[in-house]
Design a protein around this motif. Structure first.
Motif, PDB file in Angstrom:
ATOM      1  N   HIS A  11       0.790  -1.249   0.024  1.00 26.83           N
ATOM      2  CA  HIS A  11      -0.022   0.179  -0.152  1.00 26.83           C
ATOM      3  C   HIS A  11       0.864   1.344  -0.176  1.00 26.83           C
ATOM      4  O   HIS A  11       1.865   1.289   0.524  1.00 26.83           O
ATOM      5  CB  HIS A  11      -0.811  -0.039   1.245  1.00 26.83           C
ATOM      6  N   ILE A  12       0.476   2.288  -0.773  1.00 24.82           N
ATOM      7  CA  ILE A  12       1.261   3.519  -0.979  1.00 24.82           C
ATOM      8  C   ILE A  12       1.466   4.238   0.453  1.00 24.82           C
ATOM      9  O   ILE A  12       2.275   4.746   0.637  1.00 24.82           O
ATOM     10  CB  ILE A  12       0.553   4.290  -1.633  1.00 24.82           C
ATOM     11  N   SER A  13       0.707   4.067   1.599  1.00 27.97           N
ATOM     12  CA  SER A  13       0.971   4.458   3.015  1.00 27.97           C
ATOM     13  C   SER A  13       2.422   4.017   3.496  1.00 27.97           C
ATOM     14  O   SER A  13       2.723   4.591   4.299  1.00 27.97           O
ATOM     15  CB  SER A  13      -0.276   4.125   3.658  1.00 27.97           C
ATOM     16  N   GLU A  14       2.642   2.816   3.128  1.00 23.55           N
ATOM     17  CA  GLU A  14       4.019   2.240   3.490  1.00 23.55           C
ATOM     18  C   GLU A  14       5.156   3.087   3.203  1.00 23.55           C
ATOM     19  O   GLU A  14       6.128   3.034   3.861  1.00 23.55           O
ATOM     20  CB  GLU A  14       4.050   0.993   3.179  1.00 23.55           C
ATOM     21  N   MET A  15       4.951   4.022   2.241  1.00 20.37           N
ATOM     22  CA  MET A  15       5.954   5.063   1.958  1.00 20.37           C
ATOM     23  C   MET A  15       6.291   6.024   3.379  1.00 20.37           C
ATOM     24  O   MET A  15       7.243   6.494   3.447  1.00 20.37           O
ATOM     25  CB  MET A  15       5.881   5.886   0.736  1.00 20.37           C
ATOM     26  N   PHE A  16       5.254   6.126   4.236  1.00 19.59           N
ATOM     27  CA  PHE A  16       5.386   7.037   5.103  1.00 19.59           C
ATOM     28  C   PHE A  16       5.133   6.306   6.431  1.00 19.59           C
ATOM     29  O   PHE A  16       4.868   7.010   7.245  1.00 19.59           O
ATOM     30  CB  PHE A  16       4.228   8.206   4.734  1.00 19.59           C
ATOM     31  N   VAL A 142      16.090   2.340  -2.668  1.00 21.17           N
ATOM     32  CA  VAL A 142      15.666   2.667  -1.179  1.00 21.17           C
ATOM     33  C   VAL A 142      14.445   1.907  -0.992  1.00 21.17           C
ATOM     34  O   VAL A 142      14.370   1.740   0.299  1.00 21.17           O
ATOM     35  CB  VAL A 142      15.627   4.234  -0.859  1.00 21.17           C
ATOM     36  N   TYR A 143      13.318   1.690  -1.670  1.00 24.95           N
ATOM     37  CA  TYR A 143      12.131   1.129  -1.264  1.00 24.95           C
ATOM     38  C   TYR A 143      12.193  -0.461  -1.846  1.00 24.95           C
ATOM     39  O   TYR A 143      12.862  -0.503  -2.853  1.00 24.95           O
ATOM     40  CB  TYR A 143      11.189   1.779  -2.219  1.00 24.95           C
ATOM     41  N   PRO A 144      11.516  -1.213  -0.947  1.00 27.80           N
ATOM     42  CA  PRO A 144      11.478  -2.467  -1.053  1.00 27.80           C
ATOM     43  C   PRO A 144      10.397  -2.729  -2.347  1.00 27.80           C
ATOM     44  O   PRO A 144       9.815  -1.864  -2.800  1.00 27.80           O
ATOM     45  CB  PRO A 144      10.652  -3.267   0.182  1.00 27.80           C
ATOM     46  N   THR A 145      10.588  -3.908  -2.991  1.00 26.14           N
ATOM     47  CA  THR A 145      10.034  -4.209  -4.126  1.00 26.14           C
ATOM     48  C   THR A 145       8.319  -3.954  -4.158  1.00 26.14           C
ATOM     49  O   THR A 145       7.677  -3.713  -5.156  1.00 26.14           O
ATOM     50  CB  THR A 145      10.215  -5.578  -4.591  1.00 26.14           C
ATOM     51  N   MET A 146       7.802  -4.238  -3.061  1.00 28.30           N
ATOM     52  CA  MET A 146       6.394  -4.264  -2.982  1.00 28.30           C
ATOM     53  C   MET A 146       5.849  -2.794  -3.051  1.00 28.30           C
ATOM     54  O   MET A 146       4.722  -2.472  -3.402  1.00 28.30           O
ATOM     55  CB  MET A 146       6.054  -4.729  -1.644  1.00 28.30           C
ATOM     56  N   ILE A 147       6.536  -1.819  -2.618  1.00 30.81           N
ATOM     57  CA  ILE A 147       6.135  -0.496  -2.907  1.00 30.81           C
ATOM     58  C   ILE A 147       6.794   0.459  -3.864  1.00 30.81           C
ATOM     59  O   ILE A 147       6.706   1.899  -3.894  1.00 30.81           O
ATOM     60  CB  ILE A 147       6.065   0.153  -1.438  1.00 30.81           C
ATOM     61  N   LYS A 150       4.909   2.058  -6.563  1.00 31.97           N
ATOM     62  CA  LYS A 150       3.780   3.189  -5.942  1.00 31.97           C
ATOM     63  C   LYS A 150       4.753   4.534  -5.624  1.00 31.97           C
ATOM     64  O   LYS A 150       4.380   5.713  -5.991  1.00 31.97           O
ATOM     65  CB  LYS A 150       2.974   2.569  -4.740  1.00 31.97           C
ATOM     66  N   ALA A 151       6.077   4.205  -5.092  1.00 33.36           N
ATOM     67  CA  ALA A 151       6.868   5.389  -4.653  1.00 33.36           C
ATOM     68  C   ALA A 151       7.279   6.010  -5.820  1.00 33.36           C
ATOM     69  O   ALA A 151       7.239   7.244  -5.841  1.00 33.36           O
ATOM     70  CB  ALA A 151       8.011   4.414  -3.858  1.00 33.36           C
ATOM     71  N   LEU A 152       7.752   5.370  -6.853  1.00 30.49           N
ATOM     72  CA  LEU A 152       8.185   6.260  -8.104  1.00 30.49           C
ATOM     73  C   LEU A 152       7.055   6.761  -8.773  1.00 30.49           C
ATOM     74  O   LEU A 152       7.307   7.949  -9.365  1.00 30.49           O
ATOM     75  CB  LEU A 152       8.790   4.895  -9.009  1.00 30.49           C
ATOM     76  N   GLY A 153       5.642   6.390  -8.810  1.00 30.92           N
ATOM     77  CA  GLY A 153       4.625   7.144  -9.109  1.00 30.92           C
ATOM     78  C   GLY A 153       4.406   8.544  -8.467  1.00 30.92           C
ATOM     79  O   GLY A 153       4.279   9.398  -8.954  1.00 30.92           O
ATOM     80  N   VAL A 154       4.700   8.122  -7.032  1.00 29.10           N
ATOM     81  CA  VAL A 154       4.260   9.581  -6.203  1.00 29.10           C
ATOM     82  C   VAL A 154       5.513  10.563  -6.555  1.00 29.10           C
ATOM     83  O   VAL A 154       5.281  11.726  -6.690  1.00 29.10           O
ATOM     84  CB  VAL A 154       4.572   9.032  -4.620  1.00 29.10           C
ATOM     85  N   MET A 155       6.790  10.006  -6.895  1.00 29.99           N
ATOM     86  CA  MET A 155       7.864  10.817  -7.169  1.00 29.99           C
ATOM     87  C   MET A 155       7.550  11.582  -8.328  1.00 29.99           C
ATOM     88  O   MET A 155       8.225  12.819  -8.610  1.00 29.99           O
ATOM     89  CB  MET A 155       9.126  10.055  -7.152  1.00 29.99           C
TER      90      MET A 155
END
Length: 173
Positions: A11-16, A142-147, A150-155
């Motif tokens: 889930h995208i919230s895991e970025m935070f 920096v981010y694990p595969t699961m997120i 989504k992290a790149l999409g946010v960036m």
């Protein structure tokens, strides 16, 4: 599972969460600023060249040559990014910071030494391209595969917003 053994559902919230909160905020800011500087520089440079052309129409071929050389000068920036990010005392984080600060320095120098506008723009653009390459690589690492996707999409979204706002901000300056 992430590197520390906690279960991740992607889930995208895991970025935070506590582990990635500061990193995510700093990366969002970096993507935002990289795009703002890049597109702002392009806007200012093209407007400057238009103004030069209006005031000195006989310089048209020099303007085209200058723009072409500036574009060619940026081509090796990905190679430079790889070299800078692997220098042991720099690393990716410091190389990103340097890549963001150097264009600002060259912008201020271009205000003082106006007869070298193409040189300063090319140098600024090389530095920001280096920073863009490093931040892109770092974000993917920096981010694990699961997120990661989504992290790149946010960036990328932060970068688009920065690029959009740069046109408004740089036109006001």
């Amino acid at each position: 599972m992430s590197g520390d053994g906690t279960k991740m559902d992607g889930h995208i919230s895991e970025m935070f969460n506590n582990k990635y909160k500061l990193t995510s905020c700093l990366l969002i800011l970096s993507w935002f600023l990289n795009a703002m500087i890049t597109y702002g520089l392009l806007l200012v440079y093209s407007l400057t060249l238009q103004k030069i052309h209006r005031n000195h129409p006989q310089m048209n071929s020099e303007i085209v040559a200058s723009s072409t050389l500036t574009s060619i000068a940026v081509l090796p920036s990905n190679l430079f990014a790889g070299i800078f990010s692997e220098i042991e005392f720099l690393g990716r984080k410091k190389a990103m910071i340097l890549g963001n600060l150097c264009p600002l320095l060259t912008i201020f120098l271009s205000i003082k030494v106006t007869n070298l506008i193409s040189f300063w723009f090319a140098l600024s653009y090389i530095f920001i391209s280096i920073s863009y390459t490093i931040v892109n690589t770092y974000t993917a690492e920096v981010y694990p595969t699961m997120i990661r996707d989504k992290a790149l999409g946010v960036m990328f979204t932060a970068a688009r917003i920065g690029g959009f706002l740069s046109q408004i901000i740089f036109l006001r300056i």
